[in-house]
Design an enzyme around this catalytic site. Structure first.
Site, mmCIF file in Angstrom:
data_model
loop_
_atom_site.group_PDB
_atom_site.id
_atom_site.type_symbol
_atom_site.label_atom_id
_atom_site.label_comp_id
_atom_site.label_asym_id
_atom_site.label_seq_id
_atom_site.Cartn_x
_atom_site.Cartn_y
_atom_site.Cartn_z
ATOM 1 C CB THR A 167 62.998 60.700 28.132
ATOM 2 O OG1 THR A 167 62.634 62.078 27.965
ATOM 3 C CG2 THR A 167 63.380 60.128 26.776
ATOM 4 N N GLY A 168 59.809 61.111 28.126
ATOM 5 C CA GLY A 168 58.567 61.259 27.376
ATOM 6 C C GLY A 168 57.491 61.851 28.253
ATOM 7 N N GLY A 194 55.364 61.920 31.032
ATOM 8 C CA GLY A 194 55.323 61.165 32.280
ATOM 9 C C GLY A 194 53.955 60.602 32.604
ATOM 10 N NE ARG A 215 53.987 66.465 35.007
ATOM 11 C CZ ARG A 215 55.015 65.874 34.411
ATOM 12 N NH1 ARG A 215 56.232 66.168 34.776
ATOM 13 N NH2 ARG A 215 54.835 65.010 33.458
ATOM 14 C CB VAL A 216 55.511 64.388 40.716
ATOM 15 C CG1 VAL A 216 56.607 63.336 40.666
ATOM 16 C CG2 VAL A 216 55.771 65.367 41.871
ATOM 17 N N GLY A 217 56.233 63.928 37.463
ATOM 18 C CA GLY A 217 56.121 63.006 36.331
ATOM 19 C C GLY A 217 56.577 61.608 36.697
ATOM 20 C CG ASP A 218 58.239 59.379 33.502
ATOM 21 O OD1 ASP A 218 58.145 60.615 33.326
ATOM 22 O OD2 ASP A 218 59.066 58.673 32.895
ATOM 23 C CB THR A 246 63.723 62.730 31.641
ATOM 24 O OG1 THR A 246 62.522 63.390 31.978
ATOM 25 C CG2 THR A 246 64.369 62.150 32.886
#
Ligand code: ASP
Length: 318
Positions: free
Chosen positions: A201-202, A204, A178-181, A150
């Site tokens: 970043t990483g 999520g 799907r939604v990440g952080d 990200t």
């Protein structure tokens, strides 16, 4: 004092543009938006914007967020398709009094109504990556969830305003929806002009378990230097995850306080980041975690050349 810091090497062109604006008295909102757009528009970065890698169904679904550290306004989009610059839509949403985080079709309707540029974000190159990965997964059973990065940024302008922003295509081969952080306040980003900001970043799914961006801002508020705040938060949460779950996902955080001091911490090998401040021309660093201390080294010309070469090398379908 002004400054801007961002995850990964891919942000350096963007922060270079932003630093020109900041040098000339530009504000942290405009500068960070320009910087993120630069990354979104570059077709060879396969984890942000145009050219981002698709989900399991070969659709590019994008997440982005914007936060204003003066007013604490937040705007975010998640799983949005077919718009060129999710960051600009997120920033626009931060001006609304409610309905600040929109997902999927709702986000697309908002973007359409407000005249944002439509674009098919799936490039031929991303399609090749997709087909190759489908084959690899069939042949070798490697986990589809590798391949992500990200762009996350924190910016300070000379008037003392701070902003944070993120933009990502999330995990390659993620499930639809799907939604990440990255669009989630406190996890992918957080900023308060009275203190400072942080962005992640990483993986999520793991970053969200610790609200790590918020935690770093909280530690800075308690008086920690951004470097100490990043190391404390990342090391501690990495340890917690290992103790409680047996493993910890990738996690790399950048931060800047309202004096333009910055910090970075990671639990992976080879995390790169880009930074520019009033006293420092745009520069790329590589960092590694040695027994809890993150050591930053200026990226060599050789590393930078190799980075661009591999990003733009011809891609063949297997
Ligand atoms: N944090 C992003 C996500 O999980 C991916 C990344 O930064 O690599 O969506």
């Amino acid at each position: 004092m002004w400054g801007i810091i961002a995850t990964w090497r891919m942000a350096v062109e963007g922060i270079t543009k932003a630093s020109e604006m900041l040098k000339n008295g530009g504000n942290a909102g405009d500068a960070i938006e320009v910087a993120v757009k630069e990354v979104e528009d570059f077709p060879y970065y396969k984890s942000v914007g145009y050219g981002g890698l698709p989900n399991e169904e070969m659709e590019v679904e994008l997440d982005a967020a914007y936060m204003d550290g003066d007013t604490l306004d937040i705007g975010a989009v998640a799983a949005i398709k077919d718009f060129a610059n999710p960051i600009s839509i997120a920033r626009r949403l931060s001006q609304e009094s409610v309905n600040n985080l929109l997902v999927g079709e709702g986000a697309e309707k908002f973007a359409h109504r407000h005249g944002f540029e439509r674009k098919n974000m799936l490039t031929d190159r991303a399609k090749i990556h997709y087909h190759n990965r489908v084959k690899e997964v069939q042949e070798t059973e490697i986990k589809p969830y590798a391949g992500h990065d990200t762009v996350g940024m924190v910016c300070l302008d000379s008037a003392g305003k701070m902003t944070a922003a993120t933009s990502t295509s999330g995990l390659f081969m993620k499930k639809k929806g799907r939604v990440g952080d990255s669009p989630i306040s406190g996890s992918g980003f957080y900023v308060d002009s009275e203190v400072g900001g942080a962005s992640a970043t990483g993986l999520g799914e793991d970053v969200m378990k610790g609200c790590v961006s918020y935690e770093i801002v909280r530690l800075m508020k308690e008086g920690m230097h951004p470097q100490q705040a990043c190391e404390t938060a990342v090391n501690l949460f990495d340890k917690t995850l290992r103790e409680r779950r047996g493993k910890a996902g990738d996690m790399s955080l950048i931060a800047m306080n309202n004096k333009g001091e910055w910090g970075v911490a990671t639990n992976i090998e080879g995390f790169s980041f880009s930074v520019a401040t009033e006293g420092q021309e745009p520069i790329v660093y590589l960092t590694k975690n040695v027994d809890g201390k993150c050591i930053h080294e200026v990226a060599s010309q050789e590393w930078l050349d190799e980075y661009m070469r591999t990003r733009t090398a011809p891609l063949v379908e297997k």
